[in-house]
Design a protein around this motif. Structure first.
Motif, PDB file in Angstrom:
ATOM      1  N   TYR A 157      48.823  38.591  48.606  1.00 32.20           N
ATOM      2  CA  TYR A 157      47.882  39.707  48.738  1.00 32.20           C
ATOM      3  C   TYR A 157      48.507  40.852  49.544  1.00 32.20           C
ATOM      4  CZ  TYR A 157      44.121  42.449  50.813  1.00 32.20           C
ATOM      5  OH  TYR A 157      43.345  43.489  51.252  1.00 32.20           O
ATOM      6  N   VAL A 158      49.134  40.503  50.681  1.00 32.70           N
ATOM      7  CA  VAL A 158      49.779  41.528  51.511  1.00 32.70           C
ATOM      8  C   VAL A 158      50.941  42.177  50.756  1.00 32.70           C
ATOM      9  CG1 VAL A 158      51.031  41.971  53.666  1.00 32.70           C
ATOM     10  CG2 VAL A 158      49.099  40.364  53.648  1.00 32.70           C
ATOM     11  N   ALA A 159      51.719  41.331  50.037  1.00 34.40           N
ATOM     12  CA  ALA A 159      52.889  41.844  49.313  1.00 34.40           C
ATOM     13  C   ALA A 159      52.505  42.860  48.244  1.00 34.40           C
ATOM     14  CB  ALA A 159      53.655  40.679  48.682  1.00 34.40           C
ATOM     15  N   PHE A 160      51.375  42.644  47.575  1.00 35.22           N
ATOM     16  CA  PHE A 160      50.986  43.526  46.475  1.00 35.22           C
ATOM     17  C   PHE A 160      50.028  44.639  46.906  1.00 35.22           C
ATOM     18  CE2 PHE A 160      52.102  39.698  43.897  1.00 35.22           C
ATOM     19  CZ  PHE A 160      53.135  40.282  43.194  1.00 35.22           C
ATOM     20  N   CYS A 161      49.151  44.345  47.868  1.00 33.82           N
ATOM     21  CA  CYS A 161      48.114  45.302  48.244  1.00 33.82           C
ATOM     22  C   CYS A 161      48.477  46.155  49.460  1.00 33.82           C
ATOM     23  CB  CYS A 161      46.796  44.568  48.508  1.00 33.82           C
ATOM     24  SG  CYS A 161      46.176  43.666  47.073  1.00 33.82           S
ATOM     25  N   ILE A 168      39.060  27.596  48.402  1.00 35.14           N
ATOM     26  CA  ILE A 168      39.035  27.980  46.987  1.00 35.14           C
ATOM     27  C   ILE A 168      38.464  29.387  46.820  1.00 35.14           C
ATOM     28  CG2 ILE A 168      37.991  27.462  44.743  1.00 35.14           C
ATOM     29  CD1 ILE A 168      38.163  24.491  45.483  1.00 35.14           C
ATOM     30  N   VAL A 169      37.372  29.675  47.525  1.00 34.62           N
ATOM     31  CA  VAL A 169      36.737  30.997  47.424  1.00 34.62           C
ATOM     32  C   VAL A 169      37.691  32.087  47.918  1.00 34.62           C
ATOM     33  CG1 VAL A 169      34.897  32.460  48.340  1.00 34.62           C
ATOM     34  CG2 VAL A 169      34.372  30.143  47.568  1.00 34.62           C
ATOM     35  N   LEU A 170      38.331  31.863  49.071  1.00 32.13           N
ATOM     36  CA  LEU A 170      39.240  32.868  49.631  1.00 32.13           C
ATOM     37  C   LEU A 170      40.470  33.069  48.743  1.00 32.13           C
ATOM     38  CD1 LEU A 170      39.053  31.907  53.420  1.00 32.13           C
ATOM     39  CD2 LEU A 170      38.129  33.977  52.334  1.00 32.13           C
ATOM     40  N   ILE A 171      40.978  31.980  48.150  1.00 28.63           N
ATOM     41  CA  ILE A 171      42.113  32.096  47.227  1.00 28.63           C
ATOM     42  C   ILE A 171      41.710  32.914  46.000  1.00 28.63           C
ATOM     43  CG2 ILE A 171      43.575  30.793  45.613  1.00 28.63           C
ATOM     44  CD1 ILE A 171      43.655  28.553  47.746  1.00 28.63           C
ATOM     45  N   ALA A 172      40.518  32.616  45.466  1.00 33.30           N
ATOM     46  CA  ALA A 172      40.029  33.352  44.288  1.00 33.30           C
ATOM     47  C   ALA A 172      39.871  34.834  44.604  1.00 33.30           C
ATOM     48  CB  ALA A 172      38.696  32.752  43.828  1.00 33.30           C
ATOM     49  N   VAL A 173      39.296  35.148  45.761  1.00 29.03           N
ATOM     50  CA  VAL A 173      39.122  36.560  46.162  1.00 29.03           C
ATOM     51  C   VAL A 173      40.479  37.245  46.297  1.00 29.03           C
ATOM     52  CG1 VAL A 173      38.371  38.063  48.048  1.00 29.03           C
ATOM     53  CG2 VAL A 173      36.893  36.197  47.288  1.00 29.03           C
ATOM     54  N   SER A 174      41.450  36.550  46.899  1.00 27.10           N
ATOM     55  CA  SER A 174      42.789  37.121  47.073  1.00 27.10           C
ATOM     56  C   SER A 174      43.406  37.496  45.736  1.00 27.10           C
ATOM     57  CB  SER A 174      43.706  36.123  47.799  1.00 27.10           C
ATOM     58  OG  SER A 174      43.240  35.854  49.095  1.00 27.10           O
ATOM     59  N   TYR A 175      43.300  36.601  44.757  1.00 30.43           N
ATOM     60  CA  TYR A 175      43.935  36.867  43.465  1.00 30.43           C
ATOM     61  C   TYR A 175      43.178  37.896  42.640  1.00 30.43           C
ATOM     62  CZ  TYR A 175      47.708  33.639  44.118  1.00 30.43           C
ATOM     63  OH  TYR A 175      48.848  33.036  44.596  1.00 30.43           O
ATOM     64  N   VAL A 176      41.880  37.997  42.851  1.00 33.26           N
ATOM     65  CA  VAL A 176      41.125  39.079  42.202  1.00 33.26           C
ATOM     66  C   VAL A 176      41.608  40.428  42.744  1.00 33.26           C
ATOM     67  CG1 VAL A 176      38.858  40.185  42.042  1.00 33.26           C
ATOM     68  CG2 VAL A 176      39.070  37.731  41.642  1.00 33.26           C
ATOM     69  N   LEU A 177      41.787  40.519  44.059  1.00 30.61           N
ATOM     70  CA  LEU A 177      42.280  41.761  44.674  1.00 30.61           C
ATOM     71  C   LEU A 177      43.717  42.053  44.251  1.00 30.61           C
ATOM     72  CD1 LEU A 177      40.810  41.341  48.282  1.00 30.61           C
ATOM     73  CD2 LEU A 177      39.991  42.885  46.476  1.00 30.61           C
ATOM     74  N   ILE A 178      44.521  40.994  44.128  1.00 36.75           N
ATOM     75  CA  ILE A 178      45.911  41.170  43.679  1.00 36.75           C
ATOM     76  C   ILE A 178      45.953  41.723  42.261  1.00 36.75           C
ATOM     77  CG2 ILE A 178      48.013  39.921  43.023  1.00 36.75           C
ATOM     78  CD1 ILE A 178      47.424  38.033  45.425  1.00 36.75           C
ATOM     79  N   LEU A 179      45.178  41.112  41.370  1.00 36.33           N
ATOM     80  CA  LEU A 179      45.149  41.570  39.972  1.00 36.33           C
ATOM     81  C   LEU A 179      44.640  43.006  39.877  1.00 36.33           C
ATOM     82  CD1 LEU A 179      43.831  38.360  38.173  1.00 36.33           C
ATOM     83  CD2 LEU A 179      46.132  39.321  38.050  1.00 36.33           C
ATOM     84  N   ARG A 180      43.654  43.315  40.710  1.00 37.58           N
ATOM     85  CA  ARG A 180      43.141  44.694  40.729  1.00 37.58           C
ATOM     86  C   ARG A 180      44.248  45.656  41.142  1.00 37.58           C
ATOM     87  NH1 ARG A 180      40.963  47.743  44.861  1.00 37.58           N
ATOM     88  NH2 ARG A 180      39.537  49.409  44.234  1.00 37.58           N
ATOM     89  N   ALA A 181      44.997  45.294  42.179  1.00 40.77           N
ATOM     90  CA  ALA A 181      46.093  46.155  42.646  1.00 40.77           C
ATOM     91  C   ALA A 181      47.190  46.277  41.600  1.00 40.77           C
ATOM     92  CB  ALA A 181      46.665  45.587  43.956  1.00 40.77           C
TER      93      ALA A 181
END
Length: 322
Positions: A126-130, A214-227
């Motif tokens: 998340y940090v690397a992409f966002c 699981i919830v935090l991982i899912a949120v992270s990857y949603v934000l990553i994909l958005r970025a």
């Protein structure tokens, strides 16, 4: 083995692991692929650790987390598989009560640690992409060290009470464990006491710890994909980002899917045949540790390049000697 009747409880000196109920005649054959998977697990994770530790260019946060994952995978498989093979091949299922609790402790600590590492890896991506400009500022060596300590501490704090919960139980049925390793729920179900507290502690831990991961991982990857999809039309950068995310998502799915199915199978054991419940539990400790290094070795160019170099050097030396 200690005898017991229906009225008095006892504290078992030993348990007897029986393997997979209903498949006794096939135990020898079942153990062969299990053994091969364990060998691949040992080789793959050890090679991954060796490459990351010896290559200074891989001393980056992402690879440090991969090395943590490999260490936990080695701990999980080595805690379970050797005894599993002894049960299948030599019928050496006897295990002391203390050794059984120790095995149970390390299995469940490994599970929570792996879940936490996957969450840390999701945060890293998340940090690397966002927020790439602040990547080296946020994920310093000190921060990674503290994250590693937090991962170990969290697992210890949540799993250590399980030992006291099990030790408070009295057993009046049998000391035969219908499993290949010491599992918290399997041991608890042998007790003649009320195990409501044990059940609810397990459910609460699964919801609060694993559920939140699981919830935090899912949120992270949603934000990553958005970025990633908001990137300017640079197809190479977008494909590289998606490629990196895919390898992580594959590892996450391989870890959580068998674990969730295994947990549900234990909860609905009266509906699902015992051998299926047992097989799911075995696959959950065998498949992720075996496939994790393969996925990272194949999908990560930096690791793959160094793996090829290691094999090339070994082949060159053997050619020179011959």
């Amino acid at each position: 083995m200690m005898s017991a009747d229906n009225h008095t409880g006892f504290y078992p000196v030993t348990y007897i692991l029986t393997g997979i109920p209903g498949t006794e005649k096939s135990h020898f054959c079942i153990a062969i692929p299990f053994c091969l998977m364990y060998i691949v697990t040992l080789f793959g994770n050890s090679l991954l650790l060796f490459i990351i530790l010896t290559e200074r260019s891989l001393h980056e946060p992402m690879y440090v987390f991969v090395s943590m994952l490999a260490t936990v995978d080695l701990l999980l498989s080595t805690t379970t598989v050797p005894k599993m093979l002894a049960v299948f091949w030599f019928r050496e299922g006897e295990i002391s009560f203390a050794a059984c609790l120790t095995q149970m402790f390390f299995i469940h600590v490994s599970f929570l640690a792996e879940s936490a590492i996957l969450l840390a890896m999701a945060f890293d991506r998340y940090v690397a992409f966002c927020d790439p400009l602040r990547y080296t500022i946020i994920l310093t060596k000190s921060v990674i060290g503290k994250m590693g300590l937090a991962i170990v501490t969290r697992g210890f704090c949540f799993i250590f009470p399980l030992i006291f919960l099990v030790k408070q139980l009295k057993f009046c049925r049998t000391n035969l464990l219908p499993h290949t390793y010491c599992n918290y729920m399997v041991i608890s179900r042998l007790a003649c006491d009320d195990i409501t507290v044990n059940l609810w502690y397990g459910v609460a831990m699964a919801i609060l710890v694993i559920g939140s991961d699981i919830v935090l991982i899912a949120v992270s990857y949603v934000l990553i994909l958005r970025a990633v999809f908001l990137l300017p039309s640079k197809e190479d950068a977008r494909l590289k980002a998606l490629h990196t995310c895919c390898s992580h998502v594959c590892v996450i799915l391989m870890f959580y899917v068998p674990a969730v199915f295994s947990s549900l199978a234990h909860q609905f054991g009266h509906i699902i045949p015992g051998y299926i419940v047992n097989l799911l539990a075995n696959l959950y400790v065998l498949i992720p540790p075996m496939l994790n290094p393969i996925i990272y070795g194949v999908t990560t160019k930096e690791i793959l390049k160094r793996v090829i170099n290691v094999f090339y050097r070994c082949w060159s030396r053997s050619s020179m000697l011959s």
